[in-house]
Design a protein around this motif. Structure first.
Motif, PDB file in Angstrom:
ATOM      1  N   PHE A   1      49.463  -3.850  99.676  1.00 39.96           N
ATOM      2  CA  PHE A   1      48.532  -5.055  99.017  1.00 39.96           C
ATOM      3  C   PHE A   1      48.182  -4.509  97.433  1.00 39.96           C
ATOM      4  O   PHE A   1      48.357  -5.899  96.833  1.00 39.96           O
ATOM      5  CB  PHE A   1      47.246  -5.234  99.838  1.00 39.96           C
ATOM      6  N   TYR A   2      48.106  -3.321  96.935  1.00 44.78           N
ATOM      7  CA  TYR A   2      47.670  -3.178  95.754  1.00 44.78           C
ATOM      8  C   TYR A   2      48.639  -2.575  94.698  1.00 44.78           C
ATOM      9  O   TYR A   2      48.770  -2.577  93.498  1.00 44.78           O
ATOM     10  CB  TYR A   2      46.415  -2.179  95.623  1.00 44.78           C
TER      11      TYR A   2
ATOM     12  N   PRO B   1      52.407  -5.130  94.129  1.00 44.67           N
ATOM     13  CA  PRO B   1      52.439  -6.077  93.024  1.00 44.67           C
ATOM     14  C   PRO B   1      52.863  -5.526  91.761  1.00 44.67           C
ATOM     15  O   PRO B   1      53.320  -6.152  90.912  1.00 44.67           O
ATOM     16  CB  PRO B   1      51.005  -6.786  93.116  1.00 44.67           C
ATOM     17  N   ASP B   2      52.514  -4.241  91.398  1.00 44.60           N
ATOM     18  CA  ASP B   2      52.805  -3.278  90.189  1.00 44.60           C
ATOM     19  C   ASP B   2      54.580  -3.507  90.042  1.00 44.60           C
ATOM     20  O   ASP B   2      55.067  -3.288  89.145  1.00 44.60           O
ATOM     21  CB  ASP B   2      52.286  -2.156  90.230  1.00 44.60           C
TER      22      ASP B   2
ATOM     23  N   ARG C   1      54.371  -9.381  95.402  1.00 44.57           N
ATOM     24  CA  ARG C   1      53.044  -9.751  95.995  1.00 44.57           C
ATOM     25  C   ARG C   1      53.016 -10.574  97.246  1.00 44.57           C
ATOM     26  O   ARG C   1      53.778 -11.432  97.459  1.00 44.57           O
ATOM     27  CB  ARG C   1      52.469 -10.755  94.806  1.00 44.57           C
ATOM     28  N   LEU C   2      52.113 -10.077  98.125  1.00 46.54           N
ATOM     29  CA  LEU C   2      52.152 -10.401  99.481  1.00 46.54           C
ATOM     30  C   LEU C   2      50.589 -11.376 100.128  1.00 46.54           C
ATOM     31  O   LEU C   2      49.586 -10.553  99.352  1.00 46.54           O
ATOM     32  CB  LEU C   2      52.274  -9.463 100.562  1.00 46.54           C
TER      33      LEU C   2
ATOM     34  N   ALA D   1      50.279  -8.966 104.043  1.00 44.22           N
ATOM     35  CA  ALA D   1      50.189  -7.268 103.916  1.00 44.22           C
ATOM     36  C   ALA D   1      49.534  -6.771 105.163  1.00 44.22           C
ATOM     37  O   ALA D   1      50.155  -5.672 105.421  1.00 44.22           O
ATOM     38  CB  ALA D   1      49.547  -7.269 102.596  1.00 44.22           C
TER      39      ALA D   1
END
Length: 219
Positions: free
Chosen positions: A75-76, A79-80, A84-85, A90
């Protein structure tokens, strides 16, 4: 602090909304785990050593790391990397992937319990690999797996409070929201415990019935 029934009934709709999310996350996670677990089990039986050993390393890595860390990564961290979920997606992927590694061991035990003669009979009748798996091996292997798979399903259900760490509005997150806004913790947290207990008791009764009917396969 005295128990307030009026307050308890007033927060039930919010708690039930979270409870529905908990059940949905568990059900979807179980589907992911069942499918991926079978894939892992089959790949680990591959005659290609690179495939079987790589799959084994992946399975052991996932089993050896905490579910919470995996949820945070999905989740975190993803995205980097441009992935993105939604929080629930996620969470379902994280729980499904984590428990797929345990399910794969259950599948492997069930598959190995099928006698070698069944494989040879399928080969002798010129069945394809797909036909052998679908019509011969899995119908015999799956029934003994059911109790162990149900046990992991119950374990997954009990792990759903971890989803609150990635903002999924499941039961625990809803209870924390109620408690933080009202400064009353007894009622929401007690009701969360009661809901989990009721489902767990019902599940244990069902699990005992499955064990009596189908027996056990170790994972």
């Amino acid at each position: 602090m005295e128990w307030d029934w009026d307050f308890t009934w007033s927060i039930m709709p919010q708690l039930l909304a979270g409870f529905r999310i908990t059940l949905v996350a568990t059900a979807l996670g179980a589907v992911v785990a069942a499918i991926l677990g079978l894939v892992f089990a089959i790949l680990r039986r591959s005659r290609n050593r690179l495939v079987s050993r790589t799959t084994g390393l992946v399975v052991e890595f996932i089993r050896g790391t905490p579910l919470l860390v995996q949820l945070y990564f999905i989740f975190y961290v993803l995205p980097d990397l441009g992935i993105r979920l939604p929080a629930l997606t996620a969470g379902v992927i994280g729980m499904g992937l984590h428990y797929a590694t345990y399910a794969s061991e259950v599948y492997r035990g069930g598959i190995e319990a099928v006698s070698r003669g069944q494989w040879e009979a399928a080969k002798a009748t010129n069945l394809t690999a797909r036909q052998t798996w679908v019509h011969v091996i899995l119908p015999q292997a799956i029934p003994p797996m059911i109790p162990a798979m149900a046990n992991y399903l119950l374990a997954m259900f009990k792990e759903t409070p971890l989803l609150s760490a990635i903002t999924v509005l499941e039961l625990m997150n809803q209870a924390k929201s109620v408690a933080n806004s009202s400064y009353r913790y007894v009622e929401p947290m007690t009701m969360v415990g009661v809901m989990f207990l009721v489902v767990s008791v019902i599940s244990v009764v069902g699990l005992r019935w499955l064990e009596r009917r189908y027996g056990r396969v170790g994972g």
